[in-house]
Write a protein that holds these residues in place. Structure first.
Motif, PDB file in Angstrom:
ATOM      1  N   ARG A  70       0.825  -1.218   0.000  1.00 58.44           N
ATOM      2  CA  ARG A  70       0.000   0.000   0.000  1.00 58.44           C
ATOM      3  C   ARG A  70       0.857   1.264   0.000  1.00 58.44           C
ATOM      4  N   ARG A  71       1.987   1.222   0.674  1.00 57.63           N
ATOM      5  CA  ARG A  71       2.847   2.406   0.748  1.00 57.63           C
ATOM      6  C   ARG A  71       3.330   2.829  -0.638  1.00 57.63           C
ATOM      7  N   LEU A  72       3.867   1.889  -1.412  1.00 60.55           N
ATOM      8  CA  LEU A  72       4.321   2.215  -2.764  1.00 60.55           C
ATOM      9  C   LEU A  72       3.144   2.636  -3.637  1.00 60.55           C
ATOM     10  N   PHE A  73       2.030   1.959  -3.486  1.00 55.47           N
ATOM     11  CA  PHE A  73       0.832   2.310  -4.240  1.00 55.47           C
ATOM     12  C   PHE A  73       0.433   3.760  -3.970  1.00 55.47           C
ATOM     13  N   ASP A  74       0.459   4.159  -2.704  1.00 59.49           N
ATOM     14  CA  ASP A  74       0.096   5.534  -2.352  1.00 59.49           C
ATOM     15  C   ASP A  74       1.126   6.546  -2.865  1.00 59.49           C
ATOM     16  N   ILE A  75       2.420   6.221  -2.748  1.00 63.11           N
ATOM     17  CA  ILE A  75       3.476   7.130  -3.206  1.00 63.11           C
ATOM     18  C   ILE A  75       3.333   7.419  -4.701  1.00 63.11           C
ATOM     19  N   THR A  76       2.953   6.405  -5.465  1.00 59.40           N
ATOM     20  CA  THR A  76       2.853   6.546  -6.923  1.00 59.40           C
ATOM     21  C   THR A  76       1.449   6.901  -7.394  1.00 59.40           C
ATOM     22  N   ASN A  77       0.525   7.086  -6.457  1.00 63.16           N
ATOM     23  CA  ASN A  77      -0.889   7.296  -6.784  1.00 63.16           C
ATOM     24  C   ASN A  77      -1.403   6.174  -7.691  1.00 63.16           C
ATOM     25  N   GLY A  78      -0.950   4.959  -7.363  1.00 62.72           N
ATOM     26  CA  GLY A  78      -1.398   3.795  -8.129  1.00 62.72           C
ATOM     27  C   GLY A  78      -1.023   3.859  -9.594  1.00 62.72           C
ATOM     28  N   TRP A  79       0.028   4.623  -9.903  1.00 60.63           N
ATOM     29  CA  TRP A  79       0.476   4.820 -11.291  1.00 60.63           C
ATOM     30  C   TRP A  79      -0.692   5.254 -12.177  1.00 60.63           C
ATOM     31  N   ASP A  80      -1.668   5.927 -11.569  1.00 59.92           N
ATOM     32  CA  ASP A  80      -2.861   6.361 -12.309  1.00 59.92           C
ATOM     33  C   ASP A  80      -3.531   5.192 -13.037  1.00 59.92           C
ATOM     34  N   VAL A  91      -2.394  -4.928  -5.044  1.00 56.99           N
ATOM     35  CA  VAL A  91      -1.906  -4.207  -3.874  1.00 56.99           C
ATOM     36  C   VAL A  91      -2.236  -5.010  -2.620  1.00 56.99           C
ATOM     37  N   VAL A  92      -1.213  -5.322  -1.843  1.00 54.13           N
ATOM     38  CA  VAL A  92      -1.417  -6.002  -0.569  1.00 54.13           C
ATOM     39  C   VAL A  92      -1.592  -4.925   0.495  1.00 54.13           C
ATOM     40  N   TRP A 103      -9.267   2.933  -9.512  1.00 56.49           N
ATOM     41  CA  TRP A 103      -8.250   2.106 -10.158  1.00 56.49           C
ATOM     42  C   TRP A 103      -8.895   0.791 -10.606  1.00 56.49           C
ATOM     43  N   PRO A 104      -9.675   0.810 -11.680  1.00 62.15           N
ATOM     44  CA  PRO A 104     -10.405  -0.399 -12.093  1.00 62.15           C
ATOM     45  C   PRO A 104      -9.511  -1.564 -12.523  1.00 62.15           C
ATOM     46  N   LYS A 105      -8.273  -1.290 -12.952  1.00 56.01           N
ATOM     47  CA  LYS A 105      -7.373  -2.367 -13.364  1.00 56.01           C
ATOM     48  C   LYS A 105      -6.557  -2.909 -12.196  1.00 56.01           C
ATOM     49  N   THR A 106      -6.763  -2.376 -10.998  1.00 56.10           N
ATOM     50  CA  THR A 106      -5.992  -2.758  -9.820  1.00 56.10           C
ATOM     51  C   THR A 106      -6.825  -3.649  -8.916  1.00 56.10           C
ATOM     52  N   SER A 107      -6.180  -4.692  -8.386  1.00 56.85           N
ATOM     53  CA  SER A 107      -6.819  -5.586  -7.411  1.00 56.85           C
ATOM     54  C   SER A 107      -6.206  -5.321  -6.044  1.00 56.85           C
ATOM     55  N   PHE A 108      -6.966  -5.624  -5.004  1.00 56.97           N
ATOM     56  CA  PHE A 108      -6.491  -5.456  -3.636  1.00 56.97           C
ATOM     57  C   PHE A 108      -6.595  -6.790  -2.909  1.00 56.97           C
ATOM     58  N   ILE A 128       5.389 -12.771 -12.538  1.00 58.22           N
ATOM     59  CA  ILE A 128       4.855 -11.916 -11.482  1.00 58.22           C
ATOM     60  C   ILE A 128       6.046 -11.217 -10.831  1.00 58.22           C
ATOM     61  N   SER A 129       5.984  -9.900 -10.782  1.00 56.71           N
ATOM     62  CA  SER A 129       7.040  -9.092 -10.176  1.00 56.71           C
ATOM     63  C   SER A 129       6.547  -8.526  -8.850  1.00 56.71           C
ATOM     64  N   ILE A 130       7.397  -8.609  -7.833  1.00 55.49           N
ATOM     65  CA  ILE A 130       7.099  -7.995  -6.543  1.00 55.49           C
ATOM     66  C   ILE A 130       7.918  -6.717  -6.466  1.00 55.49           C
ATOM     67  N   ALA A 131       7.240  -5.588  -6.226  1.00 48.69           N
ATOM     68  CA  ALA A 131       7.895  -4.291  -6.316  1.00 48.69           C
ATOM     69  C   ALA A 131       7.935  -3.520  -5.003  1.00 48.69           C
ATOM     70  N   SER A 132       7.741  -4.174  -3.888  1.00 50.41           N
ATOM     71  CA  SER A 132       7.818  -3.502  -2.585  1.00 50.41           C
ATOM     72  C   SER A 132       8.709  -4.326  -1.656  1.00 50.41           C
ATOM     73  N   ALA A 133       9.588  -3.654  -0.943  1.00 47.07           N
ATOM     74  CA  ALA A 133      10.560  -4.355  -0.103  1.00 47.07           C
ATOM     75  C   ALA A 133       9.892  -5.223   0.960  1.00 47.07           C
ATOM     76  N   ASP A 134       8.911  -4.702   1.664  1.00 47.66           N
ATOM     77  CA  ASP A 134       8.296  -5.492   2.736  1.00 47.66           C
ATOM     78  C   ASP A 134       7.508  -6.666   2.172  1.00 47.66           C
ATOM     79  N   ILE A 135       6.841  -6.476   1.038  1.00 43.82           N
ATOM     80  CA  ILE A 135       6.113  -7.573   0.407  1.00 43.82           C
ATOM     81  C   ILE A 135       7.115  -8.623  -0.072  1.00 43.82           C
ATOM     82  N   ALA A 136       8.246  -8.199  -0.622  1.00 39.24           N
ATOM     83  CA  ALA A 136       9.288  -9.131  -1.056  1.00 39.24           C
ATOM     84  C   ALA A 136       9.806  -9.933   0.128  1.00 39.24           C
TER      85      ALA A 136
END
Length: 195
Positions: A70-80, A91-92, A103-108, A128-136
């Motif tokens: 969620r942190r990265l998602f918020d920082i990037t505004n969900g990449w619009d 988004v976890v 964000w209709p193309k985004t799942s939570f 599948i790519s993991i793009a957040s340190a804590d999620i990784a």
């Protein structure tokens, strides 16, 4: 065959951002060459050296889904709702945004396991790519990661947000890396060692 991997650009001392989430010291390699690599979103493209461009083209072509926190998602505004990789985002989070329909193309997902499972559904036979340190970190501890990728850049930051911290199931072991030397980054791909 598809894989679950995590990739971060990291300083020599192990940080993926400064203490204020700044990445300026780390991302020079995305514009350190003359080979243009467009992304799925026309707002972003990269100017890379040939080796880094080949790596990036491969990553973009195989992108099936991206998992982030969620942190990265918020920082990037969900990449619009249009991640540069062109893949759907999962988004976890413990708290789905009240305006999630933006964000209709985004799942939570509520946790890492269900986030990875959802990403696999979306990705089909792609990666599948993991793009957040804590999620990784959590996915690695759960045995859900096939490969750890690092774009290692020549800077020491001294402090910041580490790629991996507080691993609960360490040590984690890896096969020998695939090494791709680039300009302003050395790319390392470490397959997870399976016992």
């Amino acid at each position: 065959m598809s894989k679950v991997y995590t990739h971060m650009t990291m300083s020599l001392d192990g940080f993926i951002a400064d203490p204020q989430d700044g990445i300026d010291e780390l991302f020079d390699w995305y514009n350190a060459g003359s080979v243009s690599v467009p992304t799925a979103d026309e707002r972003w493209s990269f100017s890379l050296d040939e080796a880094s461009a080949e790596l990036m083209r491969d990553v973009l072509a195989k992108a099936g889904a991206l998992v982030c926190g969620r942190r990265l998602f918020d920082i990037t505004n969900g990449w619009d709702d249009s991640h540069p990789g062109g893949a759907p985002v999962v988004v976890v989070t413990h708290h789905t945004p009240d305006d999630a329909d933006r964000w209709p193309k985004t799942s939570f997902a509520d946790d890492v396991e269900s986030g990875i499972a959802r990403a696999k559904e979306l990705a089909g036979d792609k990666d599948i790519s993991i793009a957040s340190a804590d999620i990784a970190r959590q996915a690695l501890d759960l045995g859900l990661v096939d490969e750890v990728d690092v774009s290692l850049v020549p800077v020491l930051m001294g402090e910041g947000i580490p790629y991996f911290a507080n691993l609960g199931a360490a040590p984690h072991r890896f096969e020998d890396p695939v090494v791709i030397p680039g300009v302003r980054a050395t790319h390392l791909r470490y397959p997870v060692k399976r016992d």
